[in-house]
Design a protein around this motif. Structure first.
Motif, PDB file in Angstrom:
ATOM      1  N   GLY A   1       6.893   7.987  -4.063  1.00 30.79           N
ATOM      2  CA  GLY A   1       7.217   8.578  -2.757  1.00 30.79           C
ATOM      3  C   GLY A   1       6.808   7.625  -1.648  1.00 30.79           C
ATOM      4  N   ASN A   2       5.553   7.142  -1.698  1.00 27.48           N
ATOM      5  CA  ASN A   2       5.103   6.135  -0.719  1.00 27.48           C
ATOM      6  C   ASN A   2       6.104   4.982  -0.722  1.00 27.48           C
ATOM      7  OD1 ASN A   2       1.921   6.636  -2.174  1.00 27.48           O
ATOM      8  ND2 ASN A   2       2.452   7.341  -0.140  1.00 27.48           N
TER       9      ASN A   2
ATOM     10  N   MET B   1       5.742  14.647  -2.842  1.00 24.49           N
ATOM     11  CA  MET B   1       4.887  13.906  -3.774  1.00 24.49           C
ATOM     12  C   MET B   1       3.696  13.393  -2.971  1.00 24.49           C
ATOM     13  SD  MET B   1       6.063  10.939  -6.363  1.00 24.49           S
ATOM     14  CE  MET B   1       7.196  11.944  -7.296  1.00 24.49           C
TER      15      MET B   1
END
Ligand code: AMP
Ligand code: ZN
Length: 464
Positions: free
Chosen positions: A38-39, A280
């Motif tokens: 997600g990052n 997330m």
């Protein structure tokens, strides 16, 4: 180029302050754990943005922080200090933990073909700068000392909620939810610039300051790191949408109070990657990393393709089914791009037409999925020579970064080809034809294959 600007809530023409030069700041990772995919969706978006700007002919100067201190999701964070608890669990110091996860983070960058920013600055490097900025805010009356901490006084600003559509009530409720209220604050929205009263018992990293031994608040690092390397004005500031409030809101508050003028013109935010349980997030624990995808047999670039297939301002739901589809598409796409030859002549007209179309989509607020359809149209176009196709794909890949013309996976066919070449080279060496031997080595290198002569014989591997 047009970009959606969170500040104005409009898609706007992007105009940097200095002709042809873009000053870009992207919030970096908190390094107490691995980055999750997600990052990395946010960092892929920022990579596309930087490369699109470069494709348009801009020179981009990009800066990123590494949050190795001031690691709270908000001032009201409860629970353990994330860096300290990670260090304790692993019997390491906080800085060892930071170093380890910073390296892991940039390893993921490599695997996903994300360009490293020009300047990467760990937050612990600039403590004196934070202290200076806080001193100025105190002098100007934008900050106050209370209960051992220095706070930013949000009531001194005309519009603190400039990034968040002025939904003041909603945002304040958001801040209050499930967190302790701090009785030292004058206003609920005020935030800490410098802590000397840590709510964490064994805060490992502390520095002397005019307000006592302590450590900086989270937001101050980005303001200072950005100003130190990019000056008083920055063109684009990026992050995931969760950074809009409170992080970017507080960055604007303290930077503009300090500078006395507008600081950043364009704020670009990437929507979240969600799983079936919602966003997330690192604190949830069971998240997906690039290494985990690799262990399961996926090529990280399939995940990059999956991100590019959707628009960065739409939430993306991760499922293995979606990733399987992306992996299949990626494999098929590479089969086609790798089979292109250098035959034919370069049709400059067609090259320019397709290139302009590709750029037009990217310039429409990074419409990567439409840009990808141009790539497929090139491959399908029966009138184009292989050389024209290959030249176009090479050009597109400077932004897409999918390694479309580089052999990155080994299959049986490739194995047989390399073994054959190695035999030919051995034969050449036996006949003292070193020129031919070198030629074969270079031929392989062009195909991204490196050979090494060892005592046990010649070995080979893909170059990454
Ligand atoms: P962190 O390491 O938690 O500070 O986050 C690093 C970057 O990832 C920030 O720009 C966040 O906004 C972004 N980010 C965090 N979670 C997600 C997610 N689920 N999807 C997309 N971006 C995210
Ligand atoms: Zn930041």
């Amino acid at each position: 180029m047009k970009l959606y600007n969170t500040l104005t809530r409009k898609v706007e023409e992007f105009v940097p302050r200095e002709k042809n030069v873009v000053r870009m700041y992207t919030c970096g990772p908190t390094v107490y754990h691995y980055a999750h995919i997600g990052n990395l969706r946010s960092y892929i978006m920022e990579d596309i943005l930087e490369k699109t700007l470069m494709y348009n002919g801009y020179k981009v100067k990009r800066v990123m922080n590494i949050t190795d201190v001031g690691h709270l999701s908000s001032d009201s964070d409860t629970g353990d200090d994330k860096m300290v608890s990670s260090a304790k669990k692993q019997h390491k110091t906080v800085l060892d933990i930071a170093k380890f996860y910073t390296e892991a983070f940039f390893n993921d960058f490599k695997k996903l073909n994300i360009k490293k920013p020009d300047i990467i600055e760990p937050a612990t490097n600039l403590i004196d700068d934070y202290i200076n900025l806080i001193k100025v805010l105190l002098e100007k009356g934008f900050a106050y000392f209370s209960g051992g901490n220095v706070y930013f006084d949000t009531s001194k600003l005309e519009d603190y909620y400039v990034l968040t559509n002025h939904k003041e009530d909603e945002m304040v409720v958001g801040v209050r939810q499930g967190v302790e209220s701090d009785s030292n604050k004058k206003n609920q929205a005020d935030f800490v610039l410098w802590f000397t009263k840590s709510k964490f018992e064994d805060q490992e990293l502390k520095w002397e300051s005019p307000w006592g031994l302590g450590y900086p608040g989270w937001h101050i690092e980005c303001s200072c790191i950005c100003m130190k390397h990019l000056g008083e004005y920055v063109d684009i500031h990026c992050g995931g949408v969760d950074n809009i409030f409170p992080h970017h809101t507080n960055e604007i508050a303290q930077s503009e109070a300090y500078l006395g003028h507008k600081w950043c013109n364009y704020w670009v935010h990437c929507e979240h990657l969600n799983d079936k349980n919602g966003k997330m997030s690192k604190s949830k624990g069971d998240f997906l990393t690039v290494s985990l995808l690799e262990e399961k047999g996926y090529n990280p670039l399939s995940y990059r393709l999956m991100c590019l297939q959707s628009h960065y301002r739409k939430q993306l739901v991760f499922s293995f089914e979606n990733l399987d589809n992306a992996e299949q598409s990626y494999k098929k796409l590479k089969q086609r791009t790798l089979s292109l030859t250098d035959n034919g002549v370069l049709d400059e007209n067609e090259f320019n037409n397709y290139k302009n179309l590709f750029l037009k989509f990217l310039n429409e607020d990074m419409n990567t999925s439409s840009a990808l359809t141009v790539l497929y149209d090139v491959l399908k176009d029966g009138k184009l020579s292989d050389l024209t196709k290959k030249t176009l794909i090479k050009s597109f890949d400077s932004v897409l970064s999918l390694d479309l013309l580089t052999q990155t996976t080994v299959d049986k066919e490739l194995e047989a080809y390399v073994e054959e070449k190695i035999k030919e080279r051995q034969e050449a060496k036996k006949n003292k034809n070193y020129e031919l031997a070198d030629q074969i080595r270079n031929e392989l290198k062009e195909k991204n294959i490196e050979i090494k002569d060892t005592r046990e014989g010649t070995t080979w591997s893909l170059i990454k």
